[in-house]
Design a protein around this motif. Structure first.
Motif, PDB file in Angstrom:
ATOM      1  N   GLU A  93       0.908  -1.237   0.033  1.00 21.76           N
ATOM      2  CA  GLU A  93       0.050   0.033  -0.061  1.00 21.76           C
ATOM      3  C   GLU A  93       0.774   1.247   0.030  1.00 21.76           C
ATOM      4  O   GLU A  93       1.914   1.454   0.641  1.00 21.76           O
ATOM      5  CB  GLU A  93      -0.780  -0.062   1.231  1.00 21.76           C
ATOM      6  N   SER A  94       0.645   2.299  -0.803  1.00 16.87           N
ATOM      7  CA  SER A  94       1.187   3.559  -0.849  1.00 16.87           C
ATOM      8  C   SER A  94       0.177   4.635  -0.214  1.00 16.87           C
ATOM      9  O   SER A  94      -1.019   4.629  -0.620  1.00 16.87           O
ATOM     10  CB  SER A  94       1.583   4.019  -2.217  1.00 16.87           C
ATOM     11  N   ILE A  95       0.527   5.636   0.637  1.00 17.84           N
ATOM     12  CA  ILE A  95      -0.146   6.398   1.296  1.00 17.84           C
ATOM     13  C   ILE A  95       0.326   7.665   0.974  1.00 17.84           C
ATOM     14  O   ILE A  95       1.459   8.076   1.651  1.00 17.84           O
ATOM     15  CB  ILE A  95      -0.087   6.010   2.731  1.00 17.84           C
ATOM     16  N   TRP A  96      -0.494   8.643   0.791  1.00 14.44           N
ATOM     17  CA  TRP A  96      -0.181  10.154   0.582  1.00 14.44           C
ATOM     18  C   TRP A  96      -1.051  10.700   1.644  1.00 14.44           C
ATOM     19  O   TRP A  96      -2.068  10.510   1.898  1.00 14.44           O
ATOM     20  CB  TRP A  96      -0.388  10.980  -0.644  1.00 14.44           C
ATOM     21  N   SER A  97      -0.488  11.673   2.577  1.00 11.12           N
ATOM     22  CA  SER A  97      -1.200  12.634   3.242  1.00 11.12           C
ATOM     23  C   SER A  97      -0.980  14.089   3.410  1.00 11.12           C
ATOM     24  O   SER A  97       0.036  14.416   2.890  1.00 11.12           O
ATOM     25  CB  SER A  97      -0.905  11.980   4.715  1.00 11.12           C
ATOM     26  N   LEU A  98      -2.027  14.608   3.534  1.00  9.04           N
ATOM     27  CA  LEU A  98      -1.904  16.269   3.411  1.00  9.04           C
ATOM     28  C   LEU A  98      -2.475  16.641   4.848  1.00  9.04           C
ATOM     29  O   LEU A  98      -3.563  16.411   5.106  1.00  9.04           O
ATOM     30  CB  LEU A  98      -2.588  17.003   2.230  1.00  9.04           C
ATOM     31  N   VAL A  99      -1.756  17.308   5.635  1.00  8.75           N
ATOM     32  CA  VAL A  99      -2.133  17.695   7.018  1.00  8.75           C
ATOM     33  C   VAL A  99      -2.037  19.089   7.112  1.00  8.75           C
ATOM     34  O   VAL A  99      -1.072  19.772   6.923  1.00  8.75           O
ATOM     35  CB  VAL A  99      -1.281  16.849   8.228  1.00  8.75           C
ATOM     36  N   VAL A 100      -3.173  19.792   7.663  1.00 11.36           N
ATOM     37  CA  VAL A 100      -3.337  21.268   7.772  1.00 11.36           C
ATOM     38  C   VAL A 100      -3.684  21.312   9.505  1.00 11.36           C
ATOM     39  O   VAL A 100      -4.817  20.904   9.635  1.00 11.36           O
ATOM     40  CB  VAL A 100      -4.112  21.878   7.030  1.00 11.36           C
ATOM     41  N   SER A 101      -3.209  22.105  10.147  1.00 10.03           N
ATOM     42  CA  SER A 101      -3.552  22.245  11.752  1.00 10.03           C
ATOM     43  C   SER A 101      -3.522  23.794  12.011  1.00 10.03           C
ATOM     44  O   SER A 101      -2.715  24.222  11.602  1.00 10.03           O
ATOM     45  CB  SER A 101      -2.942  21.301  12.503  1.00 10.03           C
ATOM     46  N   ILE A 102      -4.372  24.199  12.736  1.00 13.24           N
ATOM     47  CA  ILE A 102      -4.481  25.616  13.334  1.00 13.24           C
ATOM     48  C   ILE A 102      -4.386  25.403  14.576  1.00 13.24           C
ATOM     49  O   ILE A 102      -5.011  24.836  15.486  1.00 13.24           O
ATOM     50  CB  ILE A 102      -5.604  26.392  12.740  1.00 13.24           C
TER      51      ILE A 102
END
Length: 109
Positions: A93-102
Motif C-alpha cells: 500500500e502507498s499512502i499520501w497524506s496532507l495535514v493542515v492544523s491551526i
C-alpha cells in the motif's frame, strides 16, 4: 495475525524508529523566515502476513506560518508512506497524506 490462507500466526513485538529535524523560524530584518520540518520513520508491525513481517516506512516535509501577530499558527505537511511488500507479504500500500492544523490563543514568538 494470519497468512493468505487464513492460518493464525503468532504475534511479534512492534518496533518504530522516528527521526525529525526542523529549521526554526528566525528574525530576518523586519520579517521572519519560514520554518522547514523534515521527518522519516520506519515501523515493523506486530503481525505477519503470509509468514513475513509487515514493514512500513514514511517521510514528511512541512512548514508553518504565524497568524494574528504570533497568537495563532497554521501548520501544514505533506507525507508519503509505503506499507507491506508484494514480494514478502503479497500486499502493498502507498499512502499520501496532507495535514493542515491551526493552533490559537498561545504566544509562539
Amino acid at each position: 495475525n494470519f497468512d493468505l490462507d487464513g492460518e493464525v500466526l503468532p504475534m511479534s513485538d512492534e518496533r518504530t524508529l522516528r527521526l525529525g529535524i526542523e529549521r526554526e523560524s528566525a528574525r530576518a530584518g523586519l520579517r521572519y523566515t519560514t520554518p522547514v520540518r523534515l521527518g522519516f520513520y520506519m515501523r515493523d508491525w506486530h503481525y505477519q502476513v503470509d509468514g513475513s513481517d509487515v514493514t512500513e516506512w514514511g517521510a514528511t516535509v512541512g512548514s508553518g506560518l504565524a497568524l494574528r501577530g504570533g497568537l495563532a499558527r497554521i501548520d501544514f505537511s505533506l507525507g508519503y508512506a509505503q506499507t507491506g511488500s508484494l514480494a514478502d507479504n503479497g500486499v502493498h500500500e502507498s499512502i499520501w497524506s496532507l495535514v493542515v492544523s491551526i493552533a490559537g490563543g498561545e504566544r509562539w514568538y
